[in-house]
Design a protein around this motif. Structure first.
Motif, PDB file in Angstrom:
ATOM      1  N   THR A 163     -39.716 -13.819  41.994  1.00 55.35           N
ATOM      2  CA  THR A 163     -39.614 -14.581  40.797  1.00 55.35           C
ATOM      3  C   THR A 163     -38.398 -13.830  40.101  1.00 55.35           C
ATOM      4  OG1 THR A 163     -41.654 -14.966  40.716  1.00 55.35           O
ATOM      5  CG2 THR A 163     -40.568 -14.983  38.294  1.00 55.35           C
ATOM      6  N   THR A 164     -38.264 -12.871  39.877  1.00 56.46           N
ATOM      7  CA  THR A 164     -37.021 -11.944  39.421  1.00 56.46           C
ATOM      8  C   THR A 164     -35.746 -12.423  40.144  1.00 56.46           C
ATOM      9  OG1 THR A 164     -38.422 -10.074  38.686  1.00 56.46           O
ATOM     10  CG2 THR A 164     -35.984  -9.756  38.691  1.00 56.46           C
ATOM     11  N   ARG A 165     -35.741 -12.157  41.479  1.00 52.41           N
ATOM     12  CA  ARG A 165     -34.577 -12.507  42.123  1.00 52.41           C
ATOM     13  C   ARG A 165     -34.111 -14.049  41.862  1.00 52.41           C
ATOM     14  NH1 ARG A 165     -36.473 -12.450  46.751  1.00 52.41           N
ATOM     15  NH2 ARG A 165     -36.016 -10.188  47.014  1.00 52.41           N
ATOM     16  N   LEU A 166     -34.886 -14.863  41.747  1.00 53.51           N
ATOM     17  CA  LEU A 166     -34.636 -16.394  41.539  1.00 53.51           C
ATOM     18  C   LEU A 166     -34.136 -16.383  40.038  1.00 53.51           C
ATOM     19  CD1 LEU A 166     -37.401 -18.249  43.728  1.00 53.51           C
ATOM     20  CD2 LEU A 166     -34.983 -18.105  44.088  1.00 53.51           C
ATOM     21  N   MET A 167     -34.651 -15.870  39.039  1.00 54.03           N
ATOM     22  CA  MET A 167     -34.409 -16.111  37.636  1.00 54.03           C
ATOM     23  C   MET A 167     -33.059 -15.434  37.539  1.00 54.03           C
ATOM     24  SD  MET A 167     -36.406 -17.638  36.170  1.00 54.03           S
ATOM     25  CE  MET A 167     -36.540 -18.576  37.698  1.00 54.03           C
ATOM     26  N   GLN A 168     -32.464 -14.330  38.328  1.00 54.06           N
ATOM     27  CA  GLN A 168     -31.268 -13.714  38.259  1.00 54.06           C
ATOM     28  C   GLN A 168     -30.154 -14.796  39.029  1.00 54.06           C
ATOM     29  OE1 GLN A 168     -30.445 -10.836  36.656  1.00 54.06           O
ATOM     30  NE2 GLN A 168     -31.998 -10.899  35.950  1.00 54.06           N
ATOM     31  N   LEU A 169     -30.613 -15.319  40.131  1.00 53.98           N
ATOM     32  CA  LEU A 169     -29.714 -16.297  40.701  1.00 53.98           C
ATOM     33  C   LEU A 169     -29.534 -17.587  40.002  1.00 53.98           C
ATOM     34  CD1 LEU A 169     -31.048 -15.855  44.279  1.00 53.98           C
ATOM     35  CD2 LEU A 169     -28.948 -15.041  43.458  1.00 53.98           C
ATOM     36  N   ALA A 170     -30.378 -18.032  39.308  1.00 57.40           N
ATOM     37  CA  ALA A 170     -30.521 -19.080  38.383  1.00 57.40           C
ATOM     38  C   ALA A 170     -29.489 -18.814  37.276  1.00 57.40           C
ATOM     39  CB  ALA A 170     -31.791 -19.727  37.939  1.00 57.40           C
ATOM     40  N   SER A 171     -29.699 -17.774  36.595  1.00 53.18           N
ATOM     41  CA  SER A 171     -28.915 -17.399  35.742  1.00 53.18           C
ATOM     42  C   SER A 171     -27.284 -17.572  36.085  1.00 53.18           C
ATOM     43  CB  SER A 171     -29.120 -15.871  34.931  1.00 53.18           C
ATOM     44  OG  SER A 171     -30.509 -16.143  34.356  1.00 53.18           O
ATOM     45  N   TRP A 172     -27.113 -16.930  37.242  1.00 54.22           N
ATOM     46  CA  TRP A 172     -25.701 -17.007  37.748  1.00 54.22           C
ATOM     47  C   TRP A 172     -25.178 -18.135  37.945  1.00 54.22           C
ATOM     48  CZ3 TRP A 172     -22.586 -18.376  41.551  1.00 54.22           C
ATOM     49  CH2 TRP A 172     -21.403 -17.926  41.608  1.00 54.22           C
ATOM     50  N   LEU A 173     -26.046 -19.099  38.583  1.00 50.90           N
ATOM     51  CA  LEU A 173     -25.671 -20.470  38.913  1.00 50.90           C
ATOM     52  C   LEU A 173     -25.335 -21.179  37.624  1.00 50.90           C
ATOM     53  CD1 LEU A 173     -28.134 -20.994  41.880  1.00 50.90           C
ATOM     54  CD2 LEU A 173     -25.525 -20.855  41.991  1.00 50.90           C
ATOM     55  N   LEU A 174     -26.148 -20.883  36.560  1.00 47.27           N
ATOM     56  CA  LEU A 174     -26.129 -21.871  35.100  1.00 47.27           C
ATOM     57  C   LEU A 174     -24.654 -21.356  34.755  1.00 47.27           C
ATOM     58  CD1 LEU A 174     -29.703 -21.979  34.213  1.00 47.27           C
ATOM     59  CD2 LEU A 174     -28.289 -23.702  34.867  1.00 47.27           C
ATOM     60  N   LEU A 175     -24.569 -20.066  34.618  1.00 50.42           N
ATOM     61  CA  LEU A 175     -23.480 -19.677  34.344  1.00 50.42           C
ATOM     62  C   LEU A 175     -21.927 -20.075  34.846  1.00 50.42           C
ATOM     63  CD1 LEU A 175     -23.922 -15.775  33.477  1.00 50.42           C
ATOM     64  CD2 LEU A 175     -23.275 -17.441  31.673  1.00 50.42           C
ATOM     65  N   GLN A 176     -21.988 -20.173  36.189  1.00 57.38           N
ATOM     66  CA  GLN A 176     -20.916 -20.801  37.005  1.00 57.38           C
ATOM     67  C   GLN A 176     -20.630 -22.248  36.649  1.00 57.38           C
ATOM     68  OE1 GLN A 176     -18.431 -18.822  38.518  1.00 57.38           O
ATOM     69  NE2 GLN A 176     -17.467 -20.878  38.519  1.00 57.38           N
ATOM     70  N   ARG A 177     -21.851 -23.024  36.570  1.00 57.80           N
ATOM     71  CA  ARG A 177     -21.770 -24.440  36.266  1.00 57.80           C
ATOM     72  C   ARG A 177     -21.224 -24.452  34.997  1.00 57.80           C
ATOM     73  NH1 ARG A 177     -26.730 -28.243  35.524  1.00 57.80           N
ATOM     74  NH2 ARG A 177     -26.896 -27.203  33.660  1.00 57.80           N
ATOM     75  N   ALA A 178     -21.457 -23.738  33.926  1.00 57.03           N
ATOM     76  CA  ALA A 178     -20.869 -23.848  32.593  1.00 57.03           C
ATOM     77  C   ALA A 178     -19.260 -23.663  32.767  1.00 57.03           C
ATOM     78  CB  ALA A 178     -21.446 -22.896  31.668  1.00 57.03           C
ATOM     79  N   VAL A 179     -19.000 -22.631  33.626  1.00 61.94           N
ATOM     80  CA  VAL A 179     -17.481 -22.498  33.712  1.00 61.94           C
ATOM     81  C   VAL A 179     -16.901 -23.659  34.283  1.00 61.94           C
ATOM     82  CG1 VAL A 179     -15.554 -21.319  34.906  1.00 61.94           C
ATOM     83  CG2 VAL A 179     -17.680 -19.946  33.885  1.00 61.94           C
ATOM     84  N   ASN A 180     -17.519 -24.235  35.549  1.00 56.99           N
ATOM     85  CA  ASN A 180     -16.986 -25.351  36.091  1.00 56.99           C
ATOM     86  C   ASN A 180     -16.835 -26.521  35.162  1.00 56.99           C
ATOM     87  OD1 ASN A 180     -16.936 -23.612  38.313  1.00 56.99           O
ATOM     88  ND2 ASN A 180     -18.624 -25.029  39.247  1.00 56.99           N
ATOM     89  N   GLU A 181     -17.714 -26.819  34.208  1.00 53.91           N
ATOM     90  CA  GLU A 181     -17.891 -27.816  33.345  1.00 53.91           C
ATOM     91  C   GLU A 181     -17.075 -27.755  31.925  1.00 53.91           C
ATOM     92  OE1 GLU A 181     -21.962 -28.977  32.938  1.00 53.91           O
ATOM     93  OE2 GLU A 181     -21.924 -29.644  34.965  1.00 53.91           O
ATOM     94  N   GLY A 182     -16.313 -26.476  31.909  1.00 56.09           N
ATOM     95  CA  GLY A 182     -15.543 -26.355  30.663  1.00 56.09           C
ATOM     96  C   GLY A 182     -16.397 -25.822  29.537  1.00 56.09           C
ATOM     97  N   GLU A 183     -17.587 -25.571  29.404  1.00 58.46           N
ATOM     98  CA  GLU A 183     -18.365 -25.073  28.560  1.00 58.46           C
ATOM     99  C   GLU A 183     -18.272 -23.743  27.979  1.00 58.46           C
ATOM    100  OE1 GLU A 183     -22.321 -25.823  29.540  1.00 58.46           O
ATOM    101  OE2 GLU A 183     -22.144 -28.070  29.863  1.00 58.46           O
ATOM    102  N   MET A 184     -17.702 -22.957  28.885  1.00 60.36           N
ATOM    103  CA  MET A 184     -17.394 -21.335  28.670  1.00 60.36           C
ATOM    104  C   MET A 184     -16.191 -21.059  29.608  1.00 60.36           C
ATOM    105  SD  MET A 184     -20.621 -18.983  30.239  1.00 60.36           S
ATOM    106  CE  MET A 184     -20.904 -18.497  28.705  1.00 60.36           C
ATOM    107  N   SER A 185     -15.329 -20.170  29.255  1.00 64.24           N
ATOM    108  CA  SER A 185     -14.246 -19.768  29.948  1.00 64.24           C
ATOM    109  C   SER A 185     -14.898 -18.628  31.235  1.00 64.24           C
ATOM    110  CB  SER A 185     -13.189 -18.775  29.064  1.00 64.24           C
ATOM    111  OG  SER A 185     -13.675 -17.548  28.891  1.00 64.24           O
ATOM    112  N   ARG A 186     -14.112 -18.425  32.177  1.00 64.61           N
ATOM    113  CA  ARG A 186     -14.224 -17.506  33.254  1.00 64.61           C
ATOM    114  C   ARG A 186     -14.534 -16.168  32.532  1.00 64.61           C
ATOM    115  NH1 ARG A 186     -12.614 -15.211  38.348  1.00 64.61           N
ATOM    116  NH2 ARG A 186     -10.391 -14.543  37.678  1.00 64.61           N
ATOM    117  N   GLU A 187     -13.660 -15.652  31.729  1.00 68.80           N
ATOM    118  CA  GLU A 187     -13.647 -14.448  31.044  1.00 68.80           C
ATOM    119  C   GLU A 187     -15.304 -14.370  30.340  1.00 68.80           C
ATOM    120  OE1 GLU A 187     -11.016 -16.353  30.874  1.00 68.80           O
ATOM    121  OE2 GLU A 187     -10.085 -15.363  32.366  1.00 68.80           O
ATOM    122  N   GLN A 188     -15.480 -15.453  29.549  1.00 70.80           N
ATOM    123  CA  GLN A 188     -16.923 -15.262  28.813  1.00 70.80           C
ATOM    124  C   GLN A 188     -17.979 -15.061  29.992  1.00 70.80           C
ATOM    125  OE1 GLN A 188     -16.363 -19.075  26.984  1.00 70.80           O
ATOM    126  NE2 GLN A 188     -16.393 -18.103  24.906  1.00 70.80           N
ATOM    127  N   ALA A 189     -17.957 -15.935  30.879  1.00 70.85           N
ATOM    128  CA  ALA A 189     -18.893 -15.967  31.939  1.00 70.85           C
ATOM    129  C   ALA A 189     -19.051 -14.679  32.771  1.00 70.85           C
ATOM    130  CB  ALA A 189     -18.536 -16.869  33.043  1.00 70.85           C
TER     131      ALA A 189
END
Length: 181
Positions: free
Chosen positions: A72-98
């Motif tokens: 559960t911990t591993r998957l929550m960490q992975l989901a957090s990373w994936l969501l951050l990267q998706r936010a970068v891809n969609e322009g919702e945050m900068s790569r530096e912020q992520a």
């Protein structure tokens, strides 16, 4: 192109493969796989897994509790990373912020006791979910290193050398023939 011009252009003209990969259909597939695994795991642990855990002998029951928590911990960490990267891809945050936010995400230190003393007594479905999450973690860690290494950018040639020994040899051949021609 002259040698001096090639040297002058240097790394600035290099293609940064990691950024293209992070914005590609491959990332979308990785994202979907990660989120589906989170959902599948939650359904299993809340349903069938709970019933299977009740039937385990004491040592296996403790291993189940430990491994399901790690999963559960591993998957929550992975989901957090994936969501951050998706936010970068969609322009919702900068790569530096992520990059700053992803420092809160721990990808490297999430382990499981695969092959431990009670591993074989754990339900097959749990072991499968753990193994799939570990493979996903390895892929995300690799992409994370490519995207966020400090002060370095990986070119297509460097990626080929790091990921594919045949491509490395082909690059060396191309370089040798370029010197002849």
């Amino acid at each position: 192109m002259t040698e001096d011009k090639k040297k002058a252009e240097g790394p600035a003209s290099a293609v940064h493969i990691a950024h293209h990969l992070a914005n590609s259909d491959n990332f979308q597939n990785l994202f979907q796989e990660g989120m589906s695994l989170v959902e599948e795991t939650a359904m299993y642990l809340d349903g069938e897994g709970r019933e299977e855990a009740k039937q385990l002998p004491r040592p296996a029951s403790l291993a189940y509790a430990t491994e399901s928590m790690r999963l559960t911990t591993r998957l929550m960490q992975l989901a957090s990373w994936l969501l951050l990267q998706r936010a970068v891809n969609e322009g919702e945050m900068s790569r530096e912020q992520a990059g700053s936010e992803k420092n809160k995400v721990r990808l490297d230190k999430l382990s499981s006791a695969t092959g431990g003393p009670s591993w074989d007594e754990l339900p097959h479905t749990l072991r499968d979910l753990i193994e799939r999450s570990t493979r996903l973690q390895e892929r995300v860690v690799h992409l994370d290193k490519m995207l966020y290494r400090k002060g370095e950018e990986e070119t297509v040639e460097e990626a080929a050398i790091n990921d594919n020994p045949v491509a490395s040899q082909l690059n060396q051949l191309h370089a040798a023939f370029a010197k002849l021609g």
